[in-house]
Structures are given as structure tokens and as C-alpha cells.
Design an enzyme around this catalytic site. Structure first.
Site, PDB file in Angstrom:
ATOM      1  N   HIS A   1       1.951 -11.262 -15.896  1.00  0.00           N
ATOM      2  CA  HIS A   1       0.712 -12.003 -15.133  1.00  0.00           C
ATOM      3  C   HIS A   1       0.863 -13.100 -14.283  1.00  0.00           C
ATOM      4  O   HIS A   1       0.174 -13.421 -13.495  1.00  0.00           O
ATOM      5  CB  HIS A   1      -0.711 -11.396 -16.122  1.00  0.00           C
TER       6      HIS A   1
ATOM      7  N   ASP B   1       1.207  -0.969 -15.492  1.00  0.00           N
ATOM      8  CA  ASP B   1       1.336  -0.612 -16.816  1.00  0.00           C
ATOM      9  C   ASP B   1       1.689   0.946 -16.813  1.00  0.00           C
ATOM     10  O   ASP B   1       2.193   1.513 -17.727  1.00  0.00           O
ATOM     11  CB  ASP B   1      -0.169  -0.507 -17.350  1.00  0.00           C
TER      12      ASP B   1
ATOM     13  N   CYS C   1      -3.224   0.182  -7.000  1.00  0.00           N
ATOM     14  CA  CYS C   1      -3.449  -1.425  -7.044  1.00  0.00           C
ATOM     15  C   CYS C   1      -2.154  -2.065  -7.906  1.00  0.00           C
ATOM     16  O   CYS C   1      -2.259  -3.287  -7.790  1.00  0.00           O
ATOM     17  CB  CYS C   1      -4.550  -1.689  -7.518  1.00  0.00           C
TER      18      CYS C   1
HETATM   19  C1  PEP Z   1      -1.547  -2.446 -13.516  1.00  0.00           C
HETATM   20  O1  PEP Z   1      -1.308  -1.913 -14.654  1.00  0.00           O
HETATM   21  O2  PEP Z   1      -0.862  -1.678 -12.547  1.00  0.00           O
HETATM   22  C2  PEP Z   1      -2.577  -3.323 -12.834  1.00  0.00           C
HETATM   23  C3  PEP Z   1      -3.045  -3.065 -11.437  1.00  0.00           C
HETATM   24  O3  PEP Z   1      -3.223  -3.831 -13.811  1.00  0.00           O
HETATM   25  P1  PEP Z   1      -2.562  -5.199 -14.507  1.00  0.00           P
HETATM   26  O4  PEP Z   1      -1.262  -5.664 -13.810  1.00  0.00           O
HETATM   27  O5  PEP Z   1      -3.561  -6.220 -14.407  1.00  0.00           O
HETATM   28  O6  PEP Z   1      -2.274  -4.732 -15.831  1.00  0.00           O
HETATM   29 MG    MG Z   2      -2.824  -2.878 -15.857  1.00  0.00          MG
END
Ligand code: PEP
Ligand code: MG
Length: 586
Positions: free
Chosen positions: A198, A463, A510
Site C-alpha cells: 500500500h 488481492d 480497481c
Molecule cells: C485490490 O485488492 O485490488 C484492491 C483494489 O484493494 P487493495 O489494494 O486496497 O487491497
Molecule cells: Mg484488496
């Protein structure tokens, strides 16, 4: 900045995870403490020294009690006992007496006296097989860590910088990131980390360069050192020479010119050559980004990661949250903002909510699991979101669902919050869109069932990739195996898109995969028509879309789905993209 003329330049090579170049002074954040020096003190300073120590113990007590209180409020939590043990340790009479005695008799600073004593206790327990004693070792380490940080005033909380800085750290957790004065941060240089952490995602969101895997920089650099961070080549330079800086300046001028040309069309619609409308939205983490998002050419926010606001003030009130969400909604009006409910856990740890460290945080208490387990917290957020929905177009989606039951449970809570608010006299618009993130293979495999309960699905491929391939998204050692284009991941994406289409609902993507210009032809070919990406990529993506033919993309995707490996698929999609919009690869 110190003139670098006479001091030789030094270069570290790492992995670039967010592009851009920054030149500023370093600010080194240490996550460990070096052994304190045994600084002598004058006899008349003893009382002042002991007062300093008692003040540190007092802040530590408050800190531990606050965590303990949260734990106690949680049903069935046994972790509160751990903090009881920490408080006992903090006020252990024999430790208090011994430290005081050492300071008075040896006339040394309390940091050294306390640290040495605690190390002695730790050494006695270190490496013992007995699990009870091993736990005591960890207790002492934890308490010592807290006290030492307070003694040194080194808590990371809200460090303020007078001048712009490049943050140098071993690692940067999302909670560290939210506590920085981001208006002064020009880049991140880290010893560990990966492109999917992140910290890297945030850097891309804020448009800051970031480089990870820069070994030993925390040891070798000092706050105030002049450094240049190159987020294209993955370099960190200490004392860059005038010649080096000149080279960077002319490179920057060229890339600025290319970027300016691209930005000219950012507000134009993104429609493929054969008339297929592709909605390009932006991902957001902070309210302060909203202006930049509006300006990026994105009309909507496809993913607002609410956990960063939460980490800024985990005990923030419903009114405060409603106000923040409202600001985001108003900034995007008449566009839509899809808020994802809290996804804490994994690498986004809220120490107040999490309690004990988990052995496998990504497979543990994360996302909707935390929200359904801590319903007061969840209700506060849902009520704040529903209140903001009266000010503009709001979508609400649930993260980390593994099946339809969690979606039903979350929706039931949302309905009950809505009834409560209506009874209190609030108005709630009918058109709030409710969605589920598809980021666990079990959710993708049951997307048809989930689709009957929601208005849209949103593919979280960051994920989905890690869970499908059993590859930790943070672990550089297995980074080669982290392949969003692996056929298994693509099949799950395909299943999700098909399930959404059959149910007649929207489906978006996303995850970071959507920001990759190599993969846009493939994603459009798989039937995706809503992409939510880092705001800095919006203009680039819209440009790519306008060059593509959706029909041809579908033919490409059909061919690609027959291929056997991630790298082969990536190569095929990349060479197609390169042929269609070579200018984006310059
Ligand atoms: C993902 O897992 O692709 C997502 C958009 O959420 P994060 O990256 O915040 O886990
Ligand atoms: Mg995620």
C-alpha cells in the site's frame, strides 16, 4: 541544501515502484533504536532525568490503557490480559528501583540505564523453548520499545518538516504514511517493500516517486543529506553532482513536454474507435487528493480506500467522518464516488482495532471480517456514508468478501442504519449503489450468487492475484510469481464479468492491473468497461482507449485466453498495445 561539489556522489540501486524524480534532503525514519549511548549527566540533573523517564512511562501507560480499553470492549477478547501484563511490567517496582539507583549512582542518562536493564531481562529469556517464557520475552520487548520511543520523542506521530523531504525508511506501513506531513513529502526510498504494497500504491496515487529494496540506506544516510530519488530507474543518489543534476533537468524537460501533450485531451470522453464507452475513474485515499482527481480527467472515483482516513483518527466521530465523506462527494459532483468500507488488516494495521499480531495478517482478520466483528465501528462508518449520500452520488462497496453471506450481513446492517437515520429525520436517496469487491477466489467463483445481492461488482486484482497464486503481495522474494496475467487470474476475471453481465449489473476493475497500459487491450477484450486507476494514469488510459477497437480487443482476448503462462500473456498484450499506441511507451 548542502552544496554537493566536494562530496562524492553515491548511488544505490533498487526497484522503482512509482515514477517521477525528486531532489531534496533526506528524512530518515528509524523503526528500531540503536543502543543508547551512556551519556554522563551532572549530579544536579538527576531529578530532571528521572522526571523525563517518569513522563515517558506515563505516556506509555496511557497508550497501553487505550489499547486495552478497545480490547475489553470487544466481546470474547482475551487479548486485554496481555496489556494487563504490560502495565505490570511498566510499573514493576524492582525495575523502577534499579533504574533509579543506576542513574543516581553512575550518573548516566536514563535511556542507557533502562535499556541495559531491560536487555538483561530479555537476554535471560531469549530463545527459550517454553512458550510461556517466550511470550514474556515479547512482552518485555514490546514495553521497552514503547518506553524508549517516548523517551527519545521518536514516535512517528505527525512528524513535521520545515522543508520538503524524501522519506528514507526500512519499511513504511500505511499507518506510518498517514501520519506524515504529506504536503512536505516528495518521495519514498525504502529498504524493503514491493510494487503491490500500500505504500507503493499511495505513492502512485499521490504522484510521488518511490523506490524499494534499497539495501542499508537507513544505516548510511542521515536526515539532512542531499539526495535525488529516481523513480524511473530505481535509483537513490546521495550528494548528486551538478553534472548529474543537469542530466536529470534535461530529461525532466523532455518528459514534461510529452506529458503536457497527453494532458491536453484528458477531459475528452474515452470511447473506443468502434464506439464502446469505457468509463475511466480514479482511485483515491485522501480528501486532499480530490482536486487533483478532478483535474486528472476522471469524472468519478471508482475506489475510495476509506481506511486511510480511519487511520488518521481511529476514534474520529460519525460527524467528522460524514463531513469528510461529504467533502469528497461534493468535490466530484455530479460524478459518483464509490467508497469502499474499511479494509483494515493485512498491511493496513490499526493498532487499536487489531490487538495481537497475527501470524498471517493477509489471511486473517481483515476487511469485512473486521467490520462484521466490530459492528459499532462499522455502523459508525455506514451511517456517515449514508449521511454523505444526501450530498451527491455515492456508491458503497464491501472489501474482502469471500461469499454471499457476508454481503447479506453487511447489507442488513446498512439497511438497519438507513432505517435509524430515517427515523432521526435524515433523508437518504434511493439511488445509492451497493457493490461487492471480488478479490478472493471464492468470491469470483461464486460471483453469480453475489451478483444477485448487489448493484455492481468491483474486481480487486491486487488481492485476487495474491490469493489465487498464493503469493504474498508484499514479499519481494516471490515477486516474480506475482502475475496478474496468470491464466488462473484471467479466468476468474472472466467468470466475474460473465456473472455480472448475466445478472445485468455493472462490473468494474480497481486493482493496479487496470493502470497498466500494457493490459488495457486485454481488459477491454475481456468485457470490462469501467476502469478505476491512479489519478496520474487517467489521461494516459483515456488516450489508449481512444486508439483501441473493442471488437479487435475481444479477438485478442480470445487468443490470449488460450495461452498457458503469465509472461506469455503479458508479452502478447504488451506487443499489441505497443503497436496501437507506441507514443505511450516513449
Ligand atoms: C485490490 O485488492 O485490488 C484492491 C483494489 O484493494 P487493495 O489494494 O486496497 O487491497
Ligand atoms: Mg484488496
Amino acid at each position: 541544501m548542502i552544496p554537493s561539489e566536494s562530496i562524492p556522489e553515491k548511488i544505490w540501486h533498487g526497484t522503482a515502484v512509482s515514477s517521477g524524480v525528486a531532489h531534496a534532503v533526506a528524512h530518515v525514519l528509524k523503526d528500531h533504536f540503536d543502543e543508547p549511548e551512556e551519556t554522563p549527566i551532572a549530579a544536579e540533573d538527576v531529578e530532571k532525568e528521572l522526571e523525563r523517564w517518569h513522563a515517558a512511562l506515563e505516556i506509555t501507560r496511557h497508550e497501553i490503557e487505550a489499547v486495552q480499553k478497545v480490547m475489553e470492549n470487544e466481546q470474547g477478547s482475551s487479548e486485554a490480559d496481555i496489556f494487563e501484563a504490560h502495565l505490570l511490567l511498566l510499573h514493576d517496582n524492582s525495575i523502577l528501583k534499579q533504574v533509579e539507583k543506576t542513574v543516581r549512582e553512575k550518573l548516566i542518562c536514563v535511556d542507557a540505564a533502562y535499556y541495559r536493564l531491560m536487555c538483561k531481562h530479555m537476554d535471560a529469556l531469549r530463545g527459550l523453548a517454553d512458550s510461556y517464557l517466550r511470550e514474556r520475552f515479547l512482552d518485555i520487548k514490546d514495553v521497552t520499545h514503547r518506553v524508549m520511543r517516548h523517551l527519545r520523542g521518536e514516535m512517528l506521530q505527525h512528524p513535521m518538516f520545515d522543508d520538503p523531504v524524501i522519506i528514507i525508511a526500512h519499511d513504511l506501513t500505511p499507518s506510518d504514511t498517514v501520519q506524515l506531513d504529506r504536503s512536505k513529502v516528495l518521495g519514498f526510498a525504502l529498504e524493503t517493500g514491493s510494487a503491490n504494497s500500500h505504500a507503493a500504491i499511495i505513492a502512485r496515487s499521490l504522484g510521488l516517486p518511490a523506490v524499494v529494496r534499497l539495501h542499508n540506506i537507513c544505516e548510511e544516510l542521515h536526515s539532512g543529506d542531499p539526495v535525488l530519488l529516481d523513480g524511473e530507474e530505481g535509483l537513490l543518489l546521495l550528494n548528486p553532482s551538478e553534472e548529474t543534476l543537469e542530466g536529470y533537468r534535461s530529461r525532466e524537460a523532455q518528459s514534461d513536454a510529452r506529458e503536457d501533450a497527453l494532458q491536453l485531451t484528458r477531459h475528452q470522453p474515452s470511447v473506443t474507435l468502434d464506439g464502446c464507452v469505457i468509463k475511466v475513474s480514479a482511485n483515491a485515499e485522501f480528501i486532499e487528493e480530490m482536486d487533483a482527481i478532478r483535474d486528472s480527467g476522471a469524472e468519478h472515483v471508482g475506489l475510495f480506500r476509506t481506511e486511510f482516513l480511519h487511520l488518521e483518527d481511529p476514534e474520529g466521530t460519525e460527524d467528522w467522518l460524514a463531513e469528510c465523506y461529504t467533502q469528497a462527494v461534493k468535490a466530484m459532483n455530479p460524478g459518483e464516488v464509490i467508497f469502499r468500507t474499511l479494509d483494515i488488516g493485512g498491511d493496513k494495521v490499526d493498532p487499536l482495532a487489531a490487538g495481537e499480531t497475527e501470524p498471517n495478517p493477509f489471511l486473517g482478520w481483515r476487511g469485512i471480517r473486521v467490520s462484521l466483528g466490530k459492528q459499532d465501528l462499522f455502523r459508525k462508518q455506514l451511517r456517515a456514508l449514508l449521511r454523505a449520500a444526501s450530498q451527491g452520488r455515492v456508491g458503497i462497496m464491501f472489501p474482502m468478501v469471500c461469499g454471499v453471506e457476508e454481503v447479506r450481513a453487511a447489507r442488513a446492517l446498512l439497511d438497519s442504519c438507513a432505517s435509524e437515520l430515517l427515523a432521526e429525520g435524515y433523508t437518504i436517496p434511493d439511488e445509492i449503489q451497493i457493490g461487492a469487491m471480488i478479490e478472493i477466489p471464492s468470491a469470483a467463483l461464486t460471483a453469480d450468487l453475489i451478483a444477485t445481492e448487489v448493484d455492481f461488482l468491483s474486481l480487486g486484482t491486487n488481492d485476487l492475484t495474491q490469493y489465487t497464486l498464493a503469493v504474498d503481495r508484499l514479499n519481494e522474494r516471490v515477486a516474480d510469481l506475482y502475475q496478474p496475467t496468470h491464466p488462473s487470474v484471467l479466468r476468474l476475471i472472466q467468470m466475474t464479468v460473465d456473472a455480472a453481465r448475466r445478472a445485468g449489473i455493472r462490473v468494474c476493475i480497481c486493482g493496479e492491473m487496470a493502470s497498466d497500459i500494457d493490459l488495457i487491450p486485454l481488459l477491454i477484450g475481456l468485457g470490462l468497461n469501467e476502469l478505476s486507476v491512479a489519478s496520474g494514469q487517467v489521461a494516459r488510459l483515456k488516450h489508449a482507449v481512444r486508439k483501441l477497437n473493442a471488437h479487435e480487443c475481444q479477438t485478442l482476448a480470445d487468443e490470449i485466453m488460450k495461452l498457458g503462462s503469465g509472461p506469455e500473456i503479458l508479452e502478447k498484450s504488451r506487443s499489441y498495445a505497443l503497436k496501437i499506441y507506441p507514443e505511450l511507451f516513449e
